[in-house]
Design an enzyme around this catalytic site. Structure first.
Site, short mmCIF file in Angstrom:
data_model
loop_
_atom_site.label_atom_id
_atom_site.label_comp_id
_atom_site.label_asym_id
_atom_site.label_seq_id
_atom_site.Cartn_x
_atom_site.Cartn_y
_atom_site.Cartn_z
N ASN A 213 19.33 -29.27 58.88
CA ASN A 213 18.61 -29.82 57.72
C ASN A 213 19.17 -29.20 56.45
OD1 ASN A 213 17.08 -27.32 57.16
ND2 ASN A 213 16.08 -27.79 59.11
N LYS A 292 33.67 -32.09 73.76
CA LYS A 292 33.43 -33.00 72.65
C LYS A 292 33.20 -34.42 73.16
CE LYS A 292 35.59 -34.90 68.50
NZ LYS A 292 36.81 -34.93 67.65
N LYS A 345 -2.41 -24.28 62.63
CA LYS A 345 -1.55 -23.13 62.93
C LYS A 345 -2.30 -21.80 62.88
CE LYS A 345 1.74 -26.26 62.61
NZ LYS A 345 2.28 -26.94 63.80
#
Length: 403
Positions: A213, A292, A345
């Site tokens: 990200n 790969k 949480k």
């Protein structure tokens, strides 16, 4: 800030004693007066004459030398600040226990001016519970720590334990005097152990491809640096970023969300606060190809599985008195989503930001966050991430105080 300031430099017996020569030179260039006290073992690494030449003052080694009044008392009274660099594990242990068996430790016991310590030792020695306890005790008494830094050690390891560079120690002294030279000034996290996470995770598909990200780690690194400045013992668990480790912070480098989870859960138990600024992946490839994956001209389906919810795992294990801080990068319904995360949480504070707003989110040097607790939600204006870090730590310090 250092012009005409009187600095007593204590040099204990470690290979990093050579760096103390550069430190004396830098202090002199800034106009400080410097007097150096060496232990017997320090003299094996750098002779007193070197420090006498650099400082323009006698170097002191013997508690029974009568050439300078009653030396430990006179040096202690003379000092505006005292620095121990390098501060070996042995020196820290003596400082914590109040042992005064040579001129350096006797002066440290007599000094009432602020003390700055720059640790230098093998990584295992720095991590030893005895050394950690000694450092925590000294921090609680107002001793400022600069380092240790990470890098190549004399033993051949690449790890934490290097004495911080002389410039960093000079900057710490300048900050000290900018605050008025008060013992413990702006050290509200002294004696606290804080774990900070930062950066992205990398979830590998094959040897050359991965999922990640846009997190750069800037927010987490700013928090880690600010916590260290405020006296905390800081462990920074970091994904792959291109940022230098803040001075005085122990960095643990990880790559995948699995590694991040293991590192955090393995260290969180003895931490007073855990600040989760990292952006771990929510999904990871279900299978890793050892070779790969070749392009065939056709599409490819990639199966993903969820990663461990680290914040929830921490919340389930939270011990009494511990503060947990979660981050929420959102694109809509900011406060409602933050409150939901707070409850799910078992966190004490959620730092929420709308990543679509200019000046906020990934890669920026500024941020716009809301601090959400069970009782309140407060939006901060756009500000540099260094200032956001201190605002977050202000909230953490208040929560710790109330636990």
């Amino acid at each position: 800030m250092l012009a005409e300031k009187r600095i007593v430099l204590g040099v204990s017996g470690g290979i990093a004693a050579y760096k103390a020569c550069d430190l004396v030179s830098r202090l002199k260039k800034r106009g400080a007066q410097v007097r150096v006290v060496l232990t017997k073992h320090a003299c094996e690494f750098v002779p007193p004459l070197t420090f006498e030449t650099l400082s323009g003052n006698p170097a002191y080694t013997d508690a029974f030398d009568r050439k300078f009044e009653i030396e430990h008392v006179a040096l202690a009274k003379w000092a505006d600040a005292m620095v121990v660099a390098p501060a070996t594990a042995n020196a820290l242990a003596k400082m914590a226990a109040g042992i005064a068996d040579d001129l350096l430790t006797t002066t440290l016991l007599a000094v009432t001016a602020p003390v700055v310590a720059a640790p230098a030792m093998n990584a295992a020695m720095w991590r030893h519970p005895a050394t950690r306890a000694n450092a925590a005790l000294l921090r609680s008494r107002g001793v400022r720590f600069v380092g240790p830094a990470s890098g190549h050690l004399a033993c051949g390891d690449d790890d934490v334990g290097r004495m911080s560079e002389p410039e960093a120690i000079v900057e710490a002294l300048e900050a000290l005097f900018a605050e008025g030279g008060r013992v413990g000034a702006a050290r509200d996290l002294s004696g606290r152990r804080i774990l900070v996470t930062a950066g992205p995770t990398v979830e590998r598909i094959d040897p050359v491809r991965f999922i990640t990200n846009r997190s750069t780690g800037k927010m987490g690194y700013a928090i880690a640096a600010a916590a260290a400045r405020r006296g905390a013992e800081v462990v920074l668990v970091s994904g792959p970023v291109s940022l230098p480790c803040p001075d005085g912070v122990e960095r643990v480098s990880v790559e995948s969300s699995r590694e991040l989870c293991d590192a955090v859960l393995g260290r969180a138990g003895d931490c007073d606060a855990v600040i989760q600024a990292a952006a771990p992946a929510d999904f990871t490839p279900a299978a890793f190809s050892e070779t790969k994956i070749k392009k065939t001209g056709e599409g490819m389906a990639l199966e993903l599985r969820p990663t461990t919810d680290i914040a929830a795992a921490l919340g389930a294990r939270k011990r009494p008195g511990q503060v947990l801080v979660a981050f929420a990068a959102e694109t809509n319904d900011l406060i409602d989503n933050a409150r939901g995360k707070l409850a799910r949480k078992n966190a004490d504070l959620v730092v929420a930001n709308d990543v679509t707003r200019p000046g906020a989110g990934f890669g920026a040097d500024t941020n716009i966050v809301s601090l959400v607790t069970r009782d309140s939600a407060r939006e901060l204006p756009v500000m540099p991430k260094s200032e956001v870090a201190d605002a977050i730590l202000d909230a953490v310090a208040a929560l710790l105080e109330g636990k």
